[in-house]
Design a protein around this motif. Structure first.
Motif, PDB file in Angstrom:
ATOM      1  N   ASN A 103     -13.123   2.748  -6.185  1.00 33.06           N
ATOM      2  CA  ASN A 103     -12.975   4.098  -5.661  1.00 33.06           C
ATOM      3  C   ASN A 103     -12.477   4.036  -4.225  1.00 33.06           C
ATOM      4  O   ASN A 103     -11.296   4.110  -3.959  1.00 33.06           O
ATOM      5  CB  ASN A 103     -14.316   4.847  -5.757  1.00 33.06           C
ATOM      6  N   GLY A 104     -13.414   3.895  -3.269  1.00 39.49           N
ATOM      7  CA  GLY A 104     -13.026   3.810  -1.863  1.00 39.49           C
ATOM      8  C   GLY A 104     -12.815   5.145  -1.195  1.00 39.49           C
ATOM      9  O   GLY A 104     -12.276   5.193  -0.075  1.00 39.49           O
ATOM     10  N   LYS A 105     -13.241   6.232  -1.822  1.00 42.35           N
ATOM     11  CA  LYS A 105     -13.049   7.551  -1.225  1.00 42.35           C
ATOM     12  C   LYS A 105     -13.752   7.633   0.127  1.00 42.35           C
ATOM     13  O   LYS A 105     -14.896   7.218   0.274  1.00 42.35           O
ATOM     14  CB  LYS A 105     -13.587   8.634  -2.158  1.00 42.35           C
ATOM     15  N   GLY A 106     -13.067   8.159   1.119  1.00 39.87           N
ATOM     16  CA  GLY A 106     -13.609   8.261   2.464  1.00 39.87           C
ATOM     17  C   GLY A 106     -13.431   7.019   3.307  1.00 39.87           C
ATOM     18  O   GLY A 106     -13.791   7.011   4.490  1.00 39.87           O
ATOM     19  N   THR A 107     -12.871   5.967   2.732  1.00 38.61           N
ATOM     20  CA  THR A 107     -12.653   4.702   3.450  1.00 38.61           C
ATOM     21  C   THR A 107     -11.260   4.669   4.058  1.00 38.61           C
ATOM     22  O   THR A 107     -10.278   5.058   3.418  1.00 38.61           O
ATOM     23  CB  THR A 107     -12.823   3.502   2.491  1.00 38.61           C
ATOM     24  N   ARG A 108     -11.168   4.212   5.284  1.00 39.08           N
ATOM     25  CA  ARG A 108      -9.882   4.045   5.961  1.00 39.08           C
ATOM     26  C   ARG A 108      -9.493   2.564   5.909  1.00 39.08           C
ATOM     27  O   ARG A 108     -10.321   1.690   6.203  1.00 39.08           O
ATOM     28  CB  ARG A 108      -9.958   4.529   7.408  1.00 39.08           C
ATOM     29  N   LEU A 109      -8.258   2.305   5.536  1.00 43.69           N
ATOM     30  CA  LEU A 109      -7.779   0.938   5.377  1.00 43.69           C
ATOM     31  C   LEU A 109      -6.673   0.626   6.378  1.00 43.69           C
ATOM     32  O   LEU A 109      -5.855   1.480   6.711  1.00 43.69           O
ATOM     33  CB  LEU A 109      -7.247   0.715   3.955  1.00 43.69           C
ATOM     34  N   ILE A 110      -6.674  -0.623   6.830  1.00 44.69           N
ATOM     35  CA  ILE A 110      -5.618  -1.156   7.695  1.00 44.69           C
ATOM     36  C   ILE A 110      -4.847  -2.175   6.870  1.00 44.69           C
ATOM     37  O   ILE A 110      -5.445  -3.074   6.263  1.00 44.69           O
ATOM     38  CB  ILE A 110      -6.211  -1.828   8.937  1.00 44.69           C
ATOM     39  N   THR A 111      -3.546  -2.051   6.826  1.00 39.95           N
ATOM     40  CA  THR A 111      -2.770  -2.939   5.975  1.00 39.95           C
ATOM     41  C   THR A 111      -1.466  -3.317   6.663  1.00 39.95           C
ATOM     42  O   THR A 111      -1.272  -3.057   7.858  1.00 39.95           O
ATOM     43  CB  THR A 111      -2.508  -2.261   4.619  1.00 39.95           C
ATOM     44  N   LEU A 112      -0.571  -3.933   5.906  1.00 42.85           N
ATOM     45  CA  LEU A 112       0.737  -4.303   6.432  1.00 42.85           C
ATOM     46  C   LEU A 112       1.636  -3.068   6.530  1.00 42.85           C
ATOM     47  O   LEU A 112       1.386  -2.046   5.885  1.00 42.85           O
ATOM     48  CB  LEU A 112       1.379  -5.354   5.526  1.00 42.85           C
ATOM     49  N   ASP A 113       2.682  -3.175   7.338  1.00 44.01           N
ATOM     50  CA  ASP A 113       3.592  -2.042   7.466  1.00 44.01           C
ATOM     51  C   ASP A 113       4.402  -1.870   6.186  1.00 44.01           C
ATOM     52  O   ASP A 113       4.380  -2.719   5.297  1.00 44.01           O
ATOM     53  CB  ASP A 113       4.512  -2.239   8.678  1.00 44.01           C
ATOM     54  N   THR A 114       5.110  -0.764   6.073  1.00 48.02           N
ATOM     55  CA  THR A 114       5.787  -0.411   4.822  1.00 48.02           C
ATOM     56  C   THR A 114       6.838  -1.431   4.399  1.00 48.02           C
ATOM     57  O   THR A 114       7.128  -1.568   3.214  1.00 48.02           O
ATOM     58  CB  THR A 114       6.452   0.970   4.943  1.00 48.02           C
ATOM     59  N   ALA A 115       7.402  -2.172   5.355  1.00 49.08           N
ATOM     60  CA  ALA A 115       8.415  -3.176   5.002  1.00 49.08           C
ATOM     61  C   ALA A 115       7.813  -4.340   4.224  1.00 49.08           C
ATOM     62  O   ALA A 115       8.532  -5.079   3.555  1.00 49.08           O
ATOM     63  CB  ALA A 115       9.088  -3.697   6.265  1.00 49.08           C
ATOM     64  N   LEU A 116       6.488  -4.511   4.299  1.00 54.38           N
ATOM     65  CA  LEU A 116       5.814  -5.627   3.635  1.00 54.38           C
ATOM     66  C   LEU A 116       4.825  -5.155   2.577  1.00 54.38           C
ATOM     67  O   LEU A 116       3.930  -5.891   2.188  1.00 54.38           O
ATOM     68  CB  LEU A 116       5.082  -6.484   4.681  1.00 54.38           C
ATOM     69  N   GLU A 117       5.009  -3.943   2.080  1.00 50.37           N
ATOM     70  CA  GLU A 117       4.010  -3.363   1.188  1.00 50.37           C
ATOM     71  C   GLU A 117       4.023  -3.975  -0.207  1.00 50.37           C
ATOM     72  O   GLU A 117       3.161  -3.643  -1.038  1.00 50.37           O
ATOM     73  CB  GLU A 117       4.207  -1.849   1.093  1.00 50.37           C
ATOM     74  N   ASP A 118       4.974  -4.863  -0.504  1.00 52.15           N
ATOM     75  CA  ASP A 118       5.006  -5.517  -1.809  1.00 52.15           C
ATOM     76  C   ASP A 118       4.189  -6.807  -1.847  1.00 52.15           C
ATOM     77  O   ASP A 118       4.118  -7.457  -2.891  1.00 52.15           O
ATOM     78  CB  ASP A 118       6.452  -5.828  -2.225  1.00 52.15           C
ATOM     79  N   LEU A 119       3.571  -7.200  -0.735  1.00 48.80           N
ATOM     80  CA  LEU A 119       2.788  -8.425  -0.727  1.00 48.80           C
ATOM     81  C   LEU A 119       1.510  -8.254  -1.545  1.00 48.80           C
ATOM     82  O   LEU A 119       0.981  -7.145  -1.690  1.00 48.80           O
ATOM     83  CB  LEU A 119       2.452  -8.829   0.703  1.00 48.80           C
ATOM     84  N   PRO A 120       0.978  -9.356  -2.097  1.00 45.30           N
ATOM     85  CA  PRO A 120      -0.151  -9.264  -3.037  1.00 45.30           C
ATOM     86  C   PRO A 120      -1.389  -8.583  -2.474  1.00 45.30           C
ATOM     87  O   PRO A 120      -2.066  -7.841  -3.195  1.00 45.30           O
ATOM     88  CB  PRO A 120      -0.433 -10.736  -3.375  1.00 45.30           C
ATOM     89  N   ASP A 121      -1.727  -8.815  -1.199  1.00 48.43           N
ATOM     90  CA  ASP A 121      -2.959  -8.214  -0.673  1.00 48.43           C
ATOM     91  C   ASP A 121      -2.835  -6.703  -0.539  1.00 48.43           C
ATOM     92  O   ASP A 121      -3.834  -5.980  -0.629  1.00 48.43           O
ATOM     93  CB  ASP A 121      -3.352  -8.851   0.665  1.00 48.43           C
ATOM     94  N   VAL A 122      -1.619  -6.186  -0.330  1.00 48.57           N
ATOM     95  CA  VAL A 122      -1.429  -4.737  -0.271  1.00 48.57           C
ATOM     96  C   VAL A 122      -1.648  -4.126  -1.652  1.00 48.57           C
ATOM     97  O   VAL A 122      -2.313  -3.090  -1.803  1.00 48.57           O
ATOM     98  CB  VAL A 122      -0.032  -4.380   0.270  1.00 48.57           C
ATOM     99  N   HIS A 123      -1.111  -4.776  -2.686  1.00 54.67           N
ATOM    100  CA  HIS A 123      -1.333  -4.299  -4.054  1.00 54.67           C
ATOM    101  C   HIS A 123      -2.818  -4.331  -4.400  1.00 54.67           C
ATOM    102  O   HIS A 123      -3.330  -3.421  -5.068  1.00 54.67           O
ATOM    103  CB  HIS A 123      -0.543  -5.157  -5.043  1.00 54.67           C
ATOM    104  N   TRP A 124      -3.514  -5.364  -3.940  1.00 57.04           N
ATOM    105  CA  TRP A 124      -4.952  -5.484  -4.212  1.00 57.04           C
ATOM    106  C   TRP A 124      -5.706  -4.308  -3.608  1.00 57.04           C
ATOM    107  O   TRP A 124      -6.599  -3.738  -4.236  1.00 57.04           O
ATOM    108  CB  TRP A 124      -5.469  -6.812  -3.665  1.00 57.04           C
TER     109      TRP A 124
END
Length: 287
Positions: A177-198
C-alpha cells in the motif's frame, strides 16, 4: 596533416564549437580558431561551415573525418601499448565510478593505495557517464553493467545489495500500500532502474515526493525526514541518521563490474590497485 592538427579537427567536429573543442583539449578559444584556419589553408579546403548553430562539417570535412578517426584509433593504440608496458609503480592512473561509489567505497581504498605506493597518482573521476576506455578517458572503470566491447577486460567485483531506508525513528511504510508515505527516488531520466520499479510495485499508493540522480543527495534528504528511499546498503548502512527496514520482497540488487582496456593488461600500477580493491571489497564489505 600531423597528429596535432587531427586532434584539433576531431575536437571541433565532435563539439561543434571552438569553445567546446578548446575545453576538450585544454587550449584557448583564440588558439583553436587560429589552428583551424591554418589547417584549412594548408589543406586548401573549407572543412567547416560556420553558422549560428556552431561549426558544421562541410562535405570535404566529412570525407576527412573518416580518415581522421582511423588516425586517432592508431595513435590511441600506440599510447595504450606503451602505457601497458609500464612495470614500475609510478605515474598516473585514472579511475572512474559513480559519485557515491567513489566517495564511500573507493576513497578508503585509494587512501590505502596512496600510502603504499606514493609514486602513483590516482585521479578518481566520479561521473555518471561511461568514460571511453579506448580513448583513455579512464584507465579503469567501475560500472553496474558489463561492457560489450571485445577489447575490454572485465570481471564482476561484487553483488551490491539494496534496502529501504527511512529517517531514524520513523515507522516504516506497509508493503502493498504505502498510502500517506513520501518516497525519495531517482530522477525521471533514471526511472527505468530496478529499484524505482520496486518502489512503484511495493508502495503503489505512496507519493513520489522528490527525485535525484545522486545517491548521496537521496540519503541526505532521507536523513532530513523528507521520506523513505531505496539505497545501496554500502551507502545506507554507513550514512548517519538513517534506519534500515527489511521489507519483503527485498529490493533488487545490482552487480558491480570493473573493466579496463586489454592493452593495459600489463600496467603494473593498474594491477596493484585492482589487487587492493579486490582484497578490500571482494565480499561487498570495505575493510
Amino acid at each position: 596533416m600531423d597528429w596535432s592538427d587531427v586532434r584539433i579537427f576531431l575536437a571541433v567536429a565532435r563539439s561543434g564549437s571552438l569553445n567546446g573543442a578548446a575545453q576538450r583539449l585544454g587550449l584557448s578559444q583564440p588558439t583553436m580558431g587560429r589552428r583551424v584556419r591554418a589547417l584549412e589553408e594548408s589543406t586548401g579546403q573549407r572543412l567547416f561551415q560556420r553558422g549560428r548553430e556552431g561549426f558544421q562539417l562541410t562535405d570535404e570535412g566529412a570525407s576527412v573525418l573518416r580518415h581522421a578517426e582511423r588516425m586517432e584509433e592508431e595513435a590511441l593504440a600506440i599510447e595504450r601499448q606503451l602505457a601497458g608496458q609500464g612495470a614500475e609503480l609510478q605515474g598516473l592512473l585514472r579511475v572512474s565510478s559513480s559519485d557515491w561509489f567513489g566517495l564511500h567505497v573507493l576513497s578508503p581504498v585509494v587512501a590505502r593505495f596512496a600510502a603504499l605506493h606514493p609514486g602513483v597518482r590516482i585521479d578518481l573521476i566520479t561521473d555518471a557517464r561511461f568514460l571511453d576506455l579506448a580513448r583513455r578517458e579512464a584507465d579503469l572503470v567501475f560500472r553496474i553493467r558489463p561492457s560489450e566491447s571485445p577489447e575490454v577486460v572485465q570481471r564482476q567485483l561484487l553483488h551490491m545489495t539494496y534496502a529501504l531506508y527511512g529517517p531514524a525513528g520513523a515507522p516504516p511504510p506497509i508493503a502493498g500500500n504505502g498510502k500517506g508515505t513520501r518516497l525519495i527516488t531517482l530522477d525521471t531520466a533514471l526511472e527505468d532502474l530496478p529499484d524505482v520499479h520496486w518502489l512503484h510495485n511495493t508502495f503503489p499508493a505512496a507519493t513520489f515526493a522528490l527525485g535525484s540522480n545522486n545517491r548521496d543527495v537521496q540519503a541526505r534528504l532521507c536523513a532530513l525526514g523528507v521520506g523513505f528511499a531505496v539505497l545501496p546498503t554500502l551507502l545506507g548502512d554507513a550514512f548517519p541518521g538513517l534506519e534500515r527496514h527489511d521489507i519483503d520482497p527485498v529490493p533488487p540488487g545490482r552487480d558491480v563490474w570493473f573493466a579496463y582496456h586489454q592493452d593495459l593488461r600489463g600496467l603494473a600500477r593498474l594491477r596493484a590497485f585492482l589487487d587492493l580493491v579486490i582484497e578490500s571489497i571482494g565480499d561487498g564489505t570495505v575493510l
